[in-house]
Design a protein around this motif. Structure first.
Motif, PDB file in Angstrom:
ATOM      1  N   SER A 139      42.343  43.650  47.922  1.00  0.00           N
ATOM      2  CA  SER A 139      41.588  43.125  46.553  1.00  0.00           C
ATOM      3  C   SER A 139      40.390  43.770  46.387  1.00  0.00           C
ATOM      4  O   SER A 139      40.168  44.308  45.346  1.00  0.00           O
ATOM      5  CB  SER A 139      41.574  41.720  46.905  1.00  0.00           C
ATOM      6  OG  SER A 139      42.624  40.809  46.407  1.00  0.00           O
ATOM      7  N   ALA A 181      38.261  40.540  44.641  1.00  0.00           N
ATOM      8  CA  ALA A 181      38.254  41.579  43.395  1.00  0.00           C
ATOM      9  C   ALA A 181      37.191  41.785  42.614  1.00  0.00           C
ATOM     10  O   ALA A 181      36.675  42.678  42.162  1.00  0.00           O
ATOM     11  CB  ALA A 181      39.628  41.508  43.023  1.00  0.00           C
ATOM     12  N   THR A 262      40.593  38.574  36.894  1.00  0.00           N
ATOM     13  CA  THR A 262      41.349  38.812  38.192  1.00  0.00           C
ATOM     14  C   THR A 262      41.741  37.465  38.770  1.00  0.00           C
ATOM     15  O   THR A 262      41.972  37.334  40.136  1.00  0.00           O
ATOM     16  CB  THR A 262      39.889  39.058  39.186  1.00  0.00           C
ATOM     17  OG1 THR A 262      39.025  37.797  39.297  1.00  0.00           O
ATOM     18  CG2 THR A 262      39.178  40.289  38.657  1.00  0.00           C
TER      19      THR A 262
END
Length: 377
Positions: A139, A181, A262
């Motif tokens: 990520s 992320a 995300t």
């Protein structure tokens, strides 16, 4: 004297998968533990790791059939189909990303064949397991790549530029979802000189956003909404929070040049964060990168591996973002697997012996049965 554990690594067979589960660097480390390592021919080629590099590290290069023969541990990025492991030892460990909620049939096949399947994406988010967490490592790279890809699609500069011909204003970047992320996306956008803001359902992320120099955008005056699920993952939002967030996003998103989404909830479709109506409020030439596109998408109309233009706004998202940085993604993933196995390596037994907390969290099958609590029922 115990026989050396045989570790097998197959070439990835999933469409578009360019990573490899073991790099020459970690192959050396496993050999130092006393294991033997066998890798399928050209398994690392797509990630820029040549067969010769593995040979130099001390690994055996062979066909898939020979690699798997008598294997005690099989390592993969995406879990192989069970029939590829014909010839592996009874009870062999299989370490990979299994996607067990969507591929329960594959989990059942591993159980039926007597393999001990270990789903690396089930690694608990606790302090001592951080170095083993494949989702976090992948990520991190995905958040970085999302910003770079959005910047590539965006037809203007990111940083403010003062020139003799006039000033170019900094791009405005909005990150929705501040997990691993999202935090990397914020940091990357800031490094590129953008004006960055971010939001999340978890109030604890406010300080993290501010620590990276971004502006936190949060729903206020909605009591009891923390969004913190078990293991450090986000959970589903209440209907009241959804409405409040939609209003906030609608007013904020219209002013943005780049939006990175995300948000994921383990085992469930990605939550819808941006509607077609909200896209229509954005300026032509803006870009939205949907990191959750393959799980159903945070953005209405986004399609995996396609650039879709709606209302003059480009919607982008990769089915597997980490594969676009295959060499680094493989290196980090490989280290995660090594950190996991070496932490439980019993020198006397010459193999890993897992504790209950981490072992039970990631173990899907054992003794011919599906044993993970998250797959009960």
């Amino acid at each position: 004297m115990s026989i050396a554990v045989r570790i097998a690594v197959l070439k990835e067979r999933a469409d578009g998968e360019t990573r490899v589960a073991l790099t020459p660097e970690t192959a050396r480390k496993f050999l130092a533990l006393g294991a033997t390592v066998a890798i399928e021919t050209e398994a690392g080629r797509a990630a820029s790791y040549a067969d010769e590099a593995y040979r130099e590290a001390g690994a055996e290069i062979a066909s898939a059939t020979e690699v798997v023969k008598n294997a005690d541990i099989v390592m993969g990025v995406q879990a192989p189909e069970a029939d590829l492991l014909e010839g592996a030892r009874q009870g062999a460990l299989v370490l990979a990303i299994f996607d067990p909620f969507s591929r329960r049939d594959r989990v059942e096949q591993f159980a039926a064949r007597g393999f001990e399947a270990m789903a690396m994406e089930f690694m608990p988010r606790i302090t001592r397991a951080q170095s083993m967490d494949v989702l976090s490592s992948q990520s991190n790279l995905a958040g970085y790549k999302a910003v770079l890809s959005a910047a590539n699609e965006y037809g203007r500069a990111f940083p403010m530029m003062m020139t003799a011909a006039g000033t170019v204003q900094a791009a405005k970047v909005f990150v929705m979802g501040v997990g691993v992320a999202g935090l990397q996306a914020i940091a990357t956008a800031k490094r590129l000189g953008a004006q960055v803001s971010a939001t999340d359902v978890r109030s604890a992320t406010r300080e993290q956003i501010q620590s990276l120099g971004a502006k936190p955008i949060f729903v206020e005056n909605v009591a009891g909404i923390e969004g913190e699920g078990s293991g450090g993952y986000a959970t589903e939002m209440s209907e009241e929070y959804r409405k409040a967030q939609a209003e906030l996003v609608s007013s904020h998103i219209a002013k943005q040049d780049i939006v990175i989404t995300t948000a994921l909830i383990p085992g469930k479709p990605a939550p819808r964060l941006i509607s077609d109506a909200q896209i229509a409020t954005m300026k032509p030439g803006s870009v939205i990168f949907d990191l959750a596109v393959v799980q159903g998408g945070n953005v209405e109309g986004s399609v995996p591996d396609q650039t879709v233009t709606k209302h003059g706004v480009k919607l982008v998202g990769y089915a597997n973002t980490a594969t676009h940085l295959a060499a680094d993604a493989s290196a980090l993933y490989s280290r995660n697997l090594y950190n996991f196995l070496s932490a439980f390596w019993d020198k006397d037994a010459g193999k890993p012996v897992f504790d209950e907390e981490i072992g039970n969290a990631v173990r899907l099958t054992q003794g011919g049965k599906v044993v993970n609590e998250r797959l009960a029922g």
